[in-house]
Motif scaffolding. Structure first.
Motif, short mmCIF file in Angstrom:
data_model
loop_
_atom_site.label_atom_id
_atom_site.label_comp_id
_atom_site.label_asym_id
_atom_site.label_seq_id
_atom_site.Cartn_x
_atom_site.Cartn_y
_atom_site.Cartn_z
N VAL A 281 0.75 -1.11 -0.14
CA VAL A 281 -0.16 -0.08 0.23
C VAL A 281 0.89 1.33 -0.26
CG1 VAL A 281 -1.82 1.26 1.27
CG2 VAL A 281 -2.01 -1.26 1.15
N VAL A 282 1.85 1.15 0.74
CA VAL A 282 2.87 2.32 1.02
C VAL A 282 3.50 2.54 -0.54
CG1 VAL A 282 4.79 3.10 2.16
CG2 VAL A 282 3.15 2.38 3.24
N LYS A 283 4.15 1.50 -1.14
CA LYS A 283 4.84 1.49 -2.20
C LYS A 283 3.68 2.15 -3.21
CE LYS A 283 8.29 -1.74 -3.15
NZ LYS A 283 8.58 -3.06 -3.37
N VAL A 284 2.55 1.77 -3.55
CA VAL A 284 1.52 2.46 -4.56
C VAL A 284 1.18 3.94 -4.10
CG1 VAL A 284 -1.03 2.18 -5.02
CG2 VAL A 284 0.47 0.07 -4.94
N ALA A 285 1.03 4.04 -2.87
CA ALA A 285 0.80 5.40 -2.34
C ALA A 285 1.98 6.47 -2.86
CB ALA A 285 0.66 5.65 -0.86
N HIS A 286 3.13 5.98 -2.72
CA HIS A 286 4.47 6.88 -2.90
C HIS A 286 4.25 7.13 -4.57
CE1 HIS A 286 6.97 6.30 0.92
NE2 HIS A 286 5.88 6.67 1.22
N ALA A 287 4.15 5.98 -5.52
CA ALA A 287 4.02 5.72 -6.80
C ALA A 287 3.07 7.02 -7.16
CB ALA A 287 3.91 4.55 -7.36
N MET A 288 1.82 6.81 -6.67
CA MET A 288 0.95 7.84 -6.92
C MET A 288 1.13 9.39 -6.86
SD MET A 288 -2.59 5.71 -5.52
CE MET A 288 -3.82 6.66 -6.13
N ALA A 289 1.88 9.47 -5.50
CA ALA A 289 2.20 10.82 -5.17
C ALA A 289 3.20 11.30 -6.03
CB ALA A 289 2.65 10.80 -3.74
N LYS A 290 4.15 10.41 -6.46
CA LYS A 290 5.20 10.79 -7.44
C LYS A 290 4.48 11.26 -8.69
CE LYS A 290 9.38 9.14 -9.47
NZ LYS A 290 9.98 7.89 -9.93
N THR A 291 3.68 10.32 -9.32
CA THR A 291 2.84 10.48 -10.45
C THR A 291 2.23 11.88 -10.65
OG1 THR A 291 2.65 8.11 -11.07
CG2 THR A 291 1.07 9.69 -12.20
N PHE A 292 1.43 12.21 -9.32
CA PHE A 292 0.81 13.60 -9.45
C PHE A 292 1.78 14.60 -9.39
CE2 PHE A 292 -1.16 16.85 -6.97
CZ PHE A 292 -2.42 17.09 -7.67
N TYR A 293 2.89 14.47 -8.62
CA TYR A 293 3.90 15.64 -8.37
C TYR A 293 4.49 15.87 -9.64
CZ TYR A 293 8.15 18.12 -6.91
OH TYR A 293 9.12 18.89 -6.83
N GLU A 294 4.77 14.70 -10.30
CA GLU A 294 5.57 15.07 -11.75
C GLU A 294 4.68 15.45 -12.65
OE1 GLU A 294 7.22 11.23 -12.61
OE2 GLU A 294 9.13 11.60 -11.44
N ASP A 295 3.09 15.44 -12.64
CA ASP A 295 2.35 16.08 -13.56
C ASP A 295 2.21 17.47 -13.37
OD1 ASP A 295 2.11 13.67 -15.05
OD2 ASP A 295 0.18 13.07 -14.18
N SER A 296 2.30 17.97 -11.96
CA SER A 296 2.16 19.12 -11.46
C SER A 296 3.11 20.16 -11.75
CB SER A 296 1.55 19.14 -9.93
OG SER A 296 0.60 18.22 -9.64
N VAL A 297 4.25 19.66 -11.61
CA VAL A 297 5.51 20.52 -11.89
C VAL A 297 5.98 20.93 -13.45
CG1 VAL A 297 6.58 20.17 -9.53
CG2 VAL A 297 7.22 18.66 -11.49
#
Length: 581
Positions: free
Chosen positions: A565-581
């Motif tokens: 769950v933590v792995k997927v959560a981190h990957a989701m956060a990374k995807t969202f972060y990279e799409d936002s910057v």
């Protein structure tokens, strides 16, 4: 004994090599799949917002290939699920469900809560239980760039009477794969073959699994005899006695670093139960040597079961691999395999009788009409292959081979007769040559939907619908038309403006719907914690980690392991972060 011992030893060696390769592929694929799990989880969070069944009339579905088209066991309906579309820059995957009403020639979209995640190259099988069930297994999800793949090993059932999706969780099933084949056979789903691919490695399978529809349990079959080599995309059909045939398919193997060799299989096998025991069925492989005219070697063909105990295949492509490029010959022919007679034969169009009569005019009509009848009684002289050149809008010339069925051209006819013949043939419609189309048979009528063909480096994905009565084999009917040349194609060099990873194919009938869904996705994204100006990824993650863990947990369910769950959560956060910057 010596020979047998050698064979067994060789077999065990091959098994060890396959096991090593599977480990290697799954190790390398693990990282890719973890990245894609985040994207899949985000899509599922959107699907989870749907809480009620919504059925609405709609235009025909957008262009796609590698979906599944299934005939409803009780109603005059066809069910289309999933598939993929590529516009030159980006890959789109679908998990939408469409129903085609045969009598009304109309489509409706059915939105059902908690559907399977988006996928293509899966398999679907229909059984008549409880008002009809549509079973789905496996398939793949690709990243928008088309460079990473996630292979599913999940099993789902759509209860057609209640319009509800259910995921069946049972251990001991096949590993994640796509391009496999599945048939319903005597209260079992039988799955054979397929492949699993990561960015650098791949493996093809020839294993066989059975899922019992009464006990909801998996078992891996261990048939005796020599079976097919590993492959994907083969023909798999079952006869009334419960035996299964396998024909053709495709596989590739690495011959040296970065050099792969593809194989088009043309062999045929029978898998049957030998003296069914009380405890467990004993299955056995045997090789088939069918008579008749076999299809030309090809991959990407589509299959269905026709009337009179016949399995059929349609279309496909034969790639000629040159040093610099691959040129594909696409097909639009039908071949039947008679399961009872172990015989292949081409499906030849007879043409409508009324049209045949119109072809002869003038004083000789009566005399020649008698000659026509005699000729019709004679066996046909086989299909005629016609090579056509199609010019696309960008000036690319594509050569395609089409097979026009019926007797070969007669000699010694006048020019006016030949013109009439050409005119009559010109009025005949038929699907253009294609691969990876979706097929279904209902009441002895074959329906062909979508698929793709290529012109140079450009791929045309189709959304047309054709039908042909397999009993009469007189003519194709076009139910939904499409002009492939009107389809948008984005060259790699063009600016990559479209970044949305969420919905639908470009253009087509669904443009309005897609834009609505995209705006819904944007609203969804706005609800995620926004990235602050100049905030680093590490700072953003530390500030929002609990939010993403909660979101991942809601998508993955209470049984998921905390670490995952933590792995997927981190990957989701990374995807969202990279799409936002």
């Amino acid at each position: 004994m010596g020979k047998k011992g050698k064979r067994e030893k060789k077999g065990k060696g091959a098994e060890k090599t396959a096991a090593k390769m599977e480990k290697k592929v799954s190790r390398r694929a693990k990282k890719e799949e973890e990245d894609l799990e985040a994207l899949i989880a985000e899509f599922q969070s959107l699907d989870a917002k749907k809480t009620q069944v919504i059925e609405s009339s709609c235009p025909p579905p957008s262009p796609r290939l590698n979906g599944s088209l299934s005939a409803h066991p009780e109603k005059d309906e066809l069910i289309l699920f999933g598939g993929e579309y590529f516009n030159g820059q980006k890959t789109y995957l679908y998990n939408d469900l469409y129903v085609y009403n045969i009598r009304k020639n109309s489509w409706s979209k059915v939105e059902i809560p908690n559907p399977p995640p988006r996928r293509c190259a899966h398999q679907a099988a229909v059984v008549p239980t409880a008002g009809g069930q549509l079973w789905i297994f496996g398939g793949e999800f690709a990243s928008p760039s088309g460079e990473q793949f996630y292979h599913y090993k999940d099993l789902w059932v759509l209860h057609l009477a209640t319009k509800t999706w259910e995921q069946i969780k049972a251990s001991g099933g096949p590993s994640g794969r796509s391009g496999h084949r599945m048939v319903a056979c005597k209260r079992q789903l039988i799955i054979f073959g397929g492949f699993h691919e990561s960015a650098r490695d791949y493996i093809y399978y020839n294993d066989v699994y059975a899922f019992n529809l009464d006990s909801f349990t998996w078992s891996k079959l261990a048939p005796s005899g020599i079976g097919p080599a590993p492959r994907s995309g083969c023909q798999m059909a079952t006869n009334p006695e419960g035996s299964i045939i396998i024909y053709g398919g495709y596989s590739k193997q690495r011959i040296k670093k970065d050099v792969d060799k593809g194989t088009l299989h043309t062999d045929m096998f029978l898998l049957k139960v030998e003296g069914a025991g009380k405890e467990e069925d004993k299955w056995a492989w045997s090789r088939l040597n069918p008579s008749g005219v076999k299809p030309a070697p090809r991959s990407g063909f589509s299959v269905a079961i026709g009337p009179n105990n016949r399995s059929l295949l349609f279309g496909g492509v034969h790639d000629e691999e040159e040093e610099e490029s691959i040129e594909g010959d696409f097909f639009n022919d039908i071949y039947f395999y008679d399961l009872g007679k172990n015989r292949w034969f081409p499906g030849q169009l007879k043409g409508p009788k009324s049209e045949k009569r119109k072809r002869r005019r003038g004083r000789q009509a009566e005399a020649e009409g008698a000659g026509d009848e005699e000729r019709e009684k004679q066996p046909s002289q086989g299909p005629v292959e016609v090579v056509k050149e199609v010019v696309a809008e960008d000036g690319t010339v594509m050569t395609i081979k089409q097979v026009i069925s019926g007797p070969a051209e007669e000699k010694g006819r006048s020019e006016s007769e030949e013109e009439e013949e050409d005119e009559a043939l010109g009025q005949q419609v038929e699907p253009c040559p294609r691969s990876n189309a979706m097929l279904a048979v209902k009441h002895g009528v074959l329906y062909v939907y979508g698929g793709m063909f290529e012109v140079g480096d450009r791929q045309f994905t189709l959304s047309d619908l054709y039908s042909i009565d397999l009993h009469k084999m007189e003519e194709w009917k076009v139910l939904v038309e499409m002009d492939p040349k009107a389809q948008e194609w984005l060259e790699e060099s063009e600016s990559d403006e479209e970044e949305g990873d969420k919905e639908g194919a470009e253009g087509g009938e669904e443009e309005e719907e897609s834009s609505e869904e995209e705006s819904e996705d944007e609203r969804e994204e706005e609800q995620h914690p926004s990235v602050q100006p100049d905030e680093s990824h590490a700072d953003y993650l530390s500030r929002t980690e609990q939010y993403w863990i909660k979101l991942a947990r809601s998508n993955m369910g209470p049984d998921a392991k905390e670490k995952k769950v933590v792995k997927v959560a981190h990957a989701m956060a990374k995807t969202f972060y990279e799409d936002s910057v």
